[in-house]
Design a protein around this motif. Structure first.
Motif, PDB file in Angstrom:
ATOM      1  N   GLU A  34       0.806   5.729   0.130  1.00 58.99           N
ATOM      2  CA  GLU A  34      -0.324   6.383   0.404  1.00 58.99           C
ATOM      3  C   GLU A  34       0.556   7.677   0.240  1.00 58.99           C
ATOM      4  O   GLU A  34       2.235   7.928   0.371  1.00 58.99           O
ATOM      5  CB  GLU A  34      -0.726   6.425   1.615  1.00 58.99           C
ATOM      6  CG  GLU A  34      -1.998   5.072   2.354  1.00 58.99           C
ATOM      7  CD  GLU A  34      -2.090   5.274   3.625  1.00 58.99           C
ATOM      8  OE1 GLU A  34      -3.128   5.420   4.566  1.00 58.99           O
ATOM      9  OE2 GLU A  34      -0.908   5.319   4.493  1.00 58.99           O
ATOM     10  N   CYS A  35      -0.106   8.959  -0.549  1.00 60.93           N
ATOM     11  CA  CYS A  35       0.531   9.960  -0.567  1.00 60.93           C
ATOM     12  C   CYS A  35       0.308  11.539   0.126  1.00 60.93           C
ATOM     13  O   CYS A  35      -0.876  11.188   0.332  1.00 60.93           O
ATOM     14  CB  CYS A  35       1.283  10.202  -1.674  1.00 60.93           C
ATOM     15  SG  CYS A  35       0.651   8.877  -3.056  1.00 60.93           S
ATOM     16  N   CYS A  54      -1.862   8.398  -6.875  1.00 59.12           N
ATOM     17  CA  CYS A  54      -2.127   8.174  -5.318  1.00 59.12           C
ATOM     18  C   CYS A  54      -2.211  10.644  -4.869  1.00 59.12           C
ATOM     19  O   CYS A  54      -1.780  11.051  -4.703  1.00 59.12           O
ATOM     20  CB  CYS A  54      -0.709   8.254  -4.843  1.00 59.12           C
ATOM     21  SG  CYS A  54       0.106   7.390  -3.370  1.00 59.12           S
ATOM     22  N   GLY A  61       4.830  10.809   2.011  1.00 59.81           N
ATOM     23  CA  GLY A  61       4.351   9.445   1.749  1.00 59.81           C
ATOM     24  C   GLY A  61       5.258   8.006   2.749  1.00 59.81           C
ATOM     25  O   GLY A  61       5.068   8.074   3.585  1.00 59.81           O
ATOM     26  N   ALA A  95       2.074   6.774  -8.264  1.00 61.51           N
ATOM     27  CA  ALA A  95       2.828   6.063  -7.980  1.00 61.51           C
ATOM     28  C   ALA A  95       3.311   4.894  -8.383  1.00 61.51           C
ATOM     29  O   ALA A  95       2.884   4.135  -9.314  1.00 61.51           O
ATOM     30  CB  ALA A  95       2.381   5.573  -6.291  1.00 61.51           C
ATOM     31  N   HIS A 146      -6.836   8.901  -2.508  1.00 57.94           N
ATOM     32  CA  HIS A 146      -6.435   7.442  -3.157  1.00 57.94           C
ATOM     33  C   HIS A 146      -5.425   7.376  -2.347  1.00 57.94           C
ATOM     34  O   HIS A 146      -3.780   7.892  -2.720  1.00 57.94           O
ATOM     35  CB  HIS A 146      -6.110   8.289  -4.819  1.00 57.94           C
ATOM     36  CG  HIS A 146      -7.232   8.445  -6.127  1.00 57.94           C
ATOM     37  ND1 HIS A 146      -8.087   7.798  -6.220  1.00 57.94           N
ATOM     38  CD2 HIS A 146      -7.824   9.593  -5.796  1.00 57.94           C
ATOM     39  CE1 HIS A 146      -9.309   8.525  -6.866  1.00 57.94           C
ATOM     40  NE2 HIS A 146      -9.057   9.833  -6.632  1.00 57.94           N
ATOM     41  N   ALA A 147      -4.977   6.253  -2.767  1.00 61.00           N
ATOM     42  CA  ALA A 147      -4.002   4.884  -2.093  1.00 61.00           C
ATOM     43  C   ALA A 147      -4.180   3.910  -3.588  1.00 61.00           C
ATOM     44  O   ALA A 147      -4.676   3.209  -3.796  1.00 61.00           O
ATOM     45  CB  ALA A 147      -4.468   4.731  -0.780  1.00 61.00           C
ATOM     46  N   VAL A 148      -2.854   3.319  -3.569  1.00 57.65           N
ATOM     47  CA  VAL A 148      -2.206   2.324  -4.251  1.00 57.65           C
ATOM     48  C   VAL A 148      -2.577   1.086  -3.177  1.00 57.65           C
ATOM     49  O   VAL A 148      -1.440   1.190  -2.870  1.00 57.65           O
ATOM     50  CB  VAL A 148      -1.042   3.027  -4.836  1.00 57.65           C
ATOM     51  CG1 VAL A 148      -0.973   1.503  -6.045  1.00 57.65           C
ATOM     52  CG2 VAL A 148      -0.804   3.618  -6.343  1.00 57.65           C
ATOM     53  N   SER A 149      -2.915  -0.283  -3.536  1.00 56.89           N
ATOM     54  CA  SER A 149      -2.597  -0.862  -3.320  1.00 56.89           C
ATOM     55  C   SER A 149      -2.852  -2.520  -3.937  1.00 56.89           C
ATOM     56  O   SER A 149      -3.898  -2.481  -4.811  1.00 56.89           O
ATOM     57  CB  SER A 149      -4.129  -0.851  -2.260  1.00 56.89           C
ATOM     58  OG  SER A 149      -4.803  -2.065  -1.375  1.00 56.89           O
ATOM     59  N   ARG A 171       1.089  -1.275  -0.267  1.00 55.25           N
ATOM     60  CA  ARG A 171      -0.255  -0.228   0.179  1.00 55.25           C
ATOM     61  C   ARG A 171       0.938   0.717   0.127  1.00 55.25           C
ATOM     62  O   ARG A 171       2.011   1.248   0.643  1.00 55.25           O
ATOM     63  CB  ARG A 171      -1.012   0.180   1.456  1.00 55.25           C
ATOM     64  CG  ARG A 171      -1.576   1.277   0.812  1.00 55.25           C
ATOM     65  CD  ARG A 171      -2.992   1.370   2.671  1.00 55.25           C
ATOM     66  NE  ARG A 171      -4.198   1.830   2.890  1.00 55.25           N
ATOM     67  CZ  ARG A 171      -5.250   2.681   2.383  1.00 55.25           C
ATOM     68  NH1 ARG A 171      -5.604   1.155   1.563  1.00 55.25           N
ATOM     69  NH2 ARG A 171      -5.208   4.141   2.803  1.00 55.25           N
ATOM     70  N   LEU A 200       7.239   7.764  -6.756  1.00 55.70           N
ATOM     71  CA  LEU A 200       6.597   8.591  -6.919  1.00 55.70           C
ATOM     72  C   LEU A 200       6.501   9.759  -7.995  1.00 55.70           C
ATOM     73  O   LEU A 200       8.112  10.258  -7.489  1.00 55.70           O
ATOM     74  CB  LEU A 200       6.173   9.177  -5.771  1.00 55.70           C
ATOM     75  CG  LEU A 200       5.684   8.908  -4.013  1.00 55.70           C
ATOM     76  CD1 LEU A 200       5.418   9.755  -3.634  1.00 55.70           C
ATOM     77  CD2 LEU A 200       4.420   8.220  -4.591  1.00 55.70           C
TER      78      LEU A 200
END
Lengths: 165, 277
Positions: free
Chosen positions: B125-126, B146, B215, B132, B155-158, B123, B177
């Protein structure tokens, strides 16, 4: 850890200056108020992650939100076949008025305007501005240079700002 | 800086300061900010609900009865093909293998972690609106927007490894990033951002140049959720496709049975068959 009292203190101390910065970005007090409220609300939602100095974070949201709103408004404009007639006033309007400079500033793309406002009103250094706008200091310098160049090429701005000596 | 520029800058400063001093607003109040917070939360909750609905749909797809083909009667074939437990989805656990702050954008940051699960959830987070990119053991495995984007959603990249590979032991994870504008350049606002290939990613990162950002990269354990629909635990929850193409759906069973996967944390005992979910 940053808490609510911390946030309230920050709003109390910084919102006035922030509002004036926002006004210079959008040239409308109601929109500026909207921008600052949005930036502070978003900052509160991420307050624990913001760190000891919230200014870069909040100013970045401010600049990004303004750019985003500006793009939406720009997309909503309808193109016309005929260019509107420029408002022709007296010589003082065209060559001596600070309004001419304001118009030239208003014609800058949002990022260039943000650079000008942060540099010449908020008195931030290029490194700080770069941090806020998420780009390099070199980009800030080039954006500032372009913005100033655009102000110079505007005849009214050139006259008003005595750029021609 | 030339004298001419100094004059310009001074006049510009005066102009901006003068304009900003003409206060035409009642100012920003805490109450106003709080109202805006509530509005943002409602919008984010709405976006979350859409995401949850999508996730639920995905789980439903994973849990739908399997289709088996039965041979026509009389050819000596089996009446039904015995079902084999299938991997339907993955659940992320609570064990954190790695949690690292990201302070620099425009650069690939590499970390090593030691995992005990076969799968992991990565995961990102930014703090700032970013794009990302994540590599696992040298392979670009996921990417996406992100941080808070123009839709006002954080938004988060998961990403969860569903390859069925073995990630126990030491693994390398890398994250980069870049400003989202670098990837979305030339796209309409809100348009889907096309995924970057390895080379494109390398180019975008190089062009971005290093910059300060914020992040967090978190890696948690993940475990396969094994569904065994039929006939192991429920001999009626099955779709039968006859050779003539006709489908017979039997749905006498309730929720799909979940079989505990080896290595699941003890706290997940409730998922064991017969526990009632």
């Amino acid at each position: 850890m940053r808490d609510r009292a911390d946030f309230e203190r920050y709003v109390e101390q910084r919102s006035d200056r922030m509002l004036r910065t926002a006004y210079l970005l959008c040239r409308d007090w109601a929109t500026a108020e909207d921008l600052v409220q949005t930036a502070l609300a978003k900052a509160w939602l991420a307050w624990r992650r913001v760190g000891d100095n919230p200014d870069p974070y909040v100013y970045r949201i401010l600049a990004n939100t303004h750019a985003s709103w500006w793009r939406r408004r720009w997309r909503g404009e309808q193109p016309t076949e005929v260019l509107p007639e420029p408002a022709v006033g007296d010589a003082a309007d065209l060559f001596g008025s600070r309004d001419a400079v304001r118009r030239a500033l208003a014609g800058l793309p949002p990022k260039q305007r943000a650079v000008i406002v942060l540099r010449y009103f908020a008195d931030l250094g290029d490194d700080r501005i770069a941090e806020i706008l998420g780009c390099s200091a070199a980009t800030v310098r080039s954006q500032a240079s372009r913005a100033l160049a655009r102000l110079r090429v505007d005849p009214a701005a050139r006259s008003a700002m005595s750029l021609e000596g | 800086m030339t004298p001419t520029e100094t004059v310009t800058e001074t006049e510009l400063r005066d102009l901006l300061a003068g304009d900003a001093a003409t206060a035409g607003s009642g100012g920003v109040t805490l109450a106003g900010v709080d109202r805006r917070v509530r509005r943002l939360r409602r919008r984010r909750a709405g976006a979350g609900a859409v995401l949850a609905a999508g996730l639920a749909a995905a789980v439903t797809v994973a849990a739908t009865p399997r289709t088996v083909t039965i041979a026509p009667p009389g050819d000596g074939g089996p009446a039904a093909v015995a079902a084999v437990p299938t991997v339907g989805s993955y659940l992320t656990g609570e064990r954190v293998f790695l949690s690292e702050a990201i302070e620099t954008g425009g650069r690939v940051l590499t970390f090593t972690y030691t995992g005990i699960s076969e799968s992991v959830n990565v995961r990102v987070e930014c703090r700032d609106p970013s794009y990302a990119l994540v590599w696992l053991n040298g392979r670009l495995v996921t990417q996406g927007v992100c941080g808070i984007q123009s839709d006002d959603v954080d938004h988060a990249v998961s990403w969860t490894d569903e390859s069925g590979g073995h990630l126990r032991g030491t693994n390398d994870v890398a994250v980069a990033l870049v400003p989202v504008q670098r990837v979305a350049a030339g796209l309409e606002a809100g348009a889907p951002v096309p995924a970057l290939g390895e080379r494109e990613a390398e180019r975008v990162i190089g062009e971005s140049g290093e910059y300060r950002t914020g992040g967090r990269l978190t890696i948690r354990d993940a475990w396969p959720l094994v569904a065994a629909p039929t006939p192991i635990s429920c001999d009626q929850d099955i779709v039968i496709r006859n050779p003539n193409g006709q489908e017979i759906l039997s749905s006498a069973c309730g929720d799909p049975t979940v079989v505990r996967s080896p290595g699941w944390p003890e706290s997940w005992r409730w998922l064991e068959p017969g526990s009632g979910g």
